[in-house]
Design a protein around this motif. Structure first.
Motif, short mmCIF file in Angstrom:
data_model
loop_
_atom_site.label_atom_id
_atom_site.label_comp_id
_atom_site.label_asym_id
_atom_site.label_seq_id
_atom_site.Cartn_x
_atom_site.Cartn_y
_atom_site.Cartn_z
N PRO A 82 0.83 -1.21 0.00
CA PRO A 82 0.00 0.00 0.00
C PRO A 82 0.86 1.26 0.00
N TRP A 83 0.28 2.33 -0.51
CA TRP A 83 0.91 3.64 -0.45
C TRP A 83 0.04 4.58 0.36
N ALA A 84 0.62 5.68 0.79
CA ALA A 84 -0.15 6.68 1.52
C ALA A 84 -1.18 7.29 0.59
N GLU A 85 -2.32 7.67 1.16
CA GLU A 85 -3.38 8.23 0.32
C GLU A 85 -2.91 9.47 -0.44
N SER A 86 -2.03 10.24 0.16
CA SER A 86 -1.50 11.44 -0.49
C SER A 86 -0.54 11.11 -1.63
N GLU A 87 -0.12 9.84 -1.74
CA GLU A 87 0.82 9.42 -2.77
C GLU A 87 0.18 8.51 -3.81
N ARG A 88 -1.14 8.52 -3.87
CA ARG A 88 -1.82 7.66 -4.83
C ARG A 88 -1.38 7.96 -6.26
N PRO A 89 -1.05 6.95 -7.06
CA PRO A 89 -0.70 7.18 -8.46
C PRO A 89 -1.91 7.68 -9.25
N HIS A 90 -1.65 8.48 -10.26
CA HIS A 90 -2.69 8.90 -11.20
C HIS A 90 -2.88 7.78 -12.20
N ALA A 91 -3.92 7.02 -12.06
CA ALA A 91 -4.19 5.86 -12.92
C ALA A 91 -5.63 5.44 -12.71
N ASP A 92 -6.06 4.42 -13.47
CA ASP A 92 -7.46 4.01 -13.38
C ASP A 92 -7.66 2.50 -13.27
N ALA A 93 -6.57 1.79 -13.03
CA ALA A 93 -6.68 0.35 -12.77
C ALA A 93 -5.48 -0.08 -11.95
N LEU A 94 -5.68 -1.15 -11.20
CA LEU A 94 -4.59 -1.69 -10.39
C LEU A 94 -4.72 -3.19 -10.28
N VAL A 95 -3.57 -3.87 -10.20
CA VAL A 95 -3.54 -5.33 -10.11
C VAL A 95 -2.54 -5.73 -9.03
N THR A 96 -2.72 -6.94 -8.51
CA THR A 96 -1.78 -7.45 -7.51
C THR A 96 -1.80 -8.97 -7.46
N ASP A 97 -0.68 -9.53 -6.96
CA ASP A 97 -0.62 -10.95 -6.64
C ASP A 97 -0.31 -11.14 -5.16
N ARG A 98 -0.49 -10.08 -4.36
CA ARG A 98 -0.17 -10.11 -2.94
C ARG A 98 -1.43 -10.26 -2.09
N PRO A 99 -1.50 -11.33 -1.33
CA PRO A 99 -2.62 -11.47 -0.39
C PRO A 99 -2.60 -10.35 0.64
N GLY A 100 -3.79 -10.00 1.13
CA GLY A 100 -3.89 -8.99 2.17
C GLY A 100 -4.09 -7.58 1.67
N LEU A 101 -4.07 -7.39 0.36
CA LEU A 101 -4.33 -6.07 -0.23
C LEU A 101 -5.74 -6.06 -0.81
N LEU A 102 -6.47 -5.01 -0.54
CA LEU A 102 -7.84 -4.85 -1.04
C LEU A 102 -7.85 -3.73 -2.08
N LEU A 103 -7.96 -4.10 -3.33
CA LEU A 103 -7.93 -3.13 -4.42
C LEU A 103 -9.30 -2.48 -4.56
N GLY A 104 -9.31 -1.14 -4.68
CA GLY A 104 -10.58 -0.44 -4.77
C GLY A 104 -10.60 0.63 -5.84
N VAL A 105 -11.71 0.71 -6.56
CA VAL A 105 -11.97 1.82 -7.47
C VAL A 105 -13.29 2.47 -7.07
N VAL A 106 -13.40 3.78 -7.29
CA VAL A 106 -14.64 4.50 -6.99
C VAL A 106 -15.33 4.87 -8.29
N THR A 107 -16.65 4.83 -8.27
CA THR A 107 -17.43 5.18 -9.46
C THR A 107 -18.71 5.90 -9.06
N ALA A 108 -19.31 6.56 -10.06
CA ALA A 108 -20.61 7.20 -9.85
C ALA A 108 -21.31 7.33 -11.20
N ASP A 109 -21.25 6.29 -12.00
CA ASP A 109 -21.85 6.08 -13.32
C ASP A 109 -20.91 5.30 -14.22
N CYS A 110 -19.59 5.55 -14.11
CA CYS A 110 -18.62 4.77 -14.88
C CYS A 110 -18.71 3.30 -14.47
N ALA A 111 -18.18 2.43 -15.31
CA ALA A 111 -18.27 0.99 -15.06
C ALA A 111 -17.09 0.50 -14.23
#
Length: 252
Positions: A82-111
């Motif tokens: 994980p990174w600090a919230e203030s250091e979030r990368p500018h991107a729109d997808a994320l992937v991982t192979d590490r257990p214990g990480l919860l990947l999240g995206v926010v939407t409000a009409d986008c898919a």
């Protein structure tokens, strides 16, 4: 009685910790009442923090949340820690192979799109608005999963709540952007000079072109269900000052 967090799950991702969330089960009030997880929604910060805690606990208790600064791009980030919230990368997808990480995206009409190769132990999450989907965010996500050992044909994906075709009016200039892509299947004629765009079907087509083995569309309309989901376009049509955002989450 406190309303429980509603977690919507996809059959395609059965056995994988995941969930598409809406506005039910949160503590925010006013026009963003419910489970608003968006920091930019002019909401009380403590309420957003509590909503995020509730959302994570409902999907994968104890996992560490990882999110992005979303910019409607095709960029995908591979997450090792994980990174600090203030250091979030500018991107729109994320992937991982590490257990214990919860990947999240926010939407409000986008898919929101959640993906998993169970055998390889690789998961991904993508924010696919029309710009990102058209620009290649699905292919970027699948390619990043491949680099972690996933196989395209073994990836299962699900498209969560997003604006439905009946609710998504666009103009001729918008339709012209999709020329040469067999666009007719994604646009239904509307009033003069306008069309109804099927974002969900378009994203499903991008998953198919990327070679994903299985994909499920949940068919849930954010615009049309005010009690259940936040919607940017609905808030705009109502001249509301802001709008809430909902989470889509996945973890190993």
């Amino acid at each position: 009685m406190v309303e429980p967090v509603e977690v919507i799950r996809a059959q395609a991702l059965d056995g994988v910790a995941h969930g598409f969330l809406g506005r039910r089960g949160g503590v925010s009030t006013g026009i963003v009442g419910g489970l608003n997880v968006g920091r930019g929604a002019d909401d009380d910060d403590e309420a957003v923090t509590e909503n995020r805690r509730r959302a994570c606990s409902a999907v994968q208790p104890g996992a560490r949340l990882v999110t992005l600064y979303q910019v409607h791009s095709a960029d995908c980030v591979t997450v090792a820690e994980p990174w600090a919230e203030s250091e979030r990368p500018h991107a729109d997808a994320l992937v991982t192979d590490r257990p214990g990480l919860l990947l999240g995206v926010v939407t409000a009409d986008c898919a929101p799109v959640l993906l998993a190769d169970r055998q390889a132990g690789v998961v991904g999450a993508a924010h696919a608005g029309w710009k990102g989907a058209h620009g290649g965010v699905i292919e970027s996500t699948v390619s990043a999963m491949e680099r972690l050992g996933a196989r395209r044909e073994a990836i299962a994906a699900a498209i969560g709540p997003c604006i439905a075709q009946a609710s998504y009016e666009v103009g001729d200039d918008f339709r012209a952007r999709f020329a040469g892509e067999g666009a007719a299947r994604f646009f239904a004629k509307g009033r003069a000079g306008h069309y109804q765009f099927d974002l969900e079907a378009y994203v499903a087509r991008q998953l198919q072109l990327a070679g994903v083995g299985a994909a499920e569309s949940l068919g849930l309309d954010t615009y049309g269900d005010n009690a259940r989901f936040f919607s940017y376009r609905r808030a705009t049509h109502r001249n509301e000052a802001n709008y809430g955002r909902q989470f889509s989450l996945i973890a190993l």
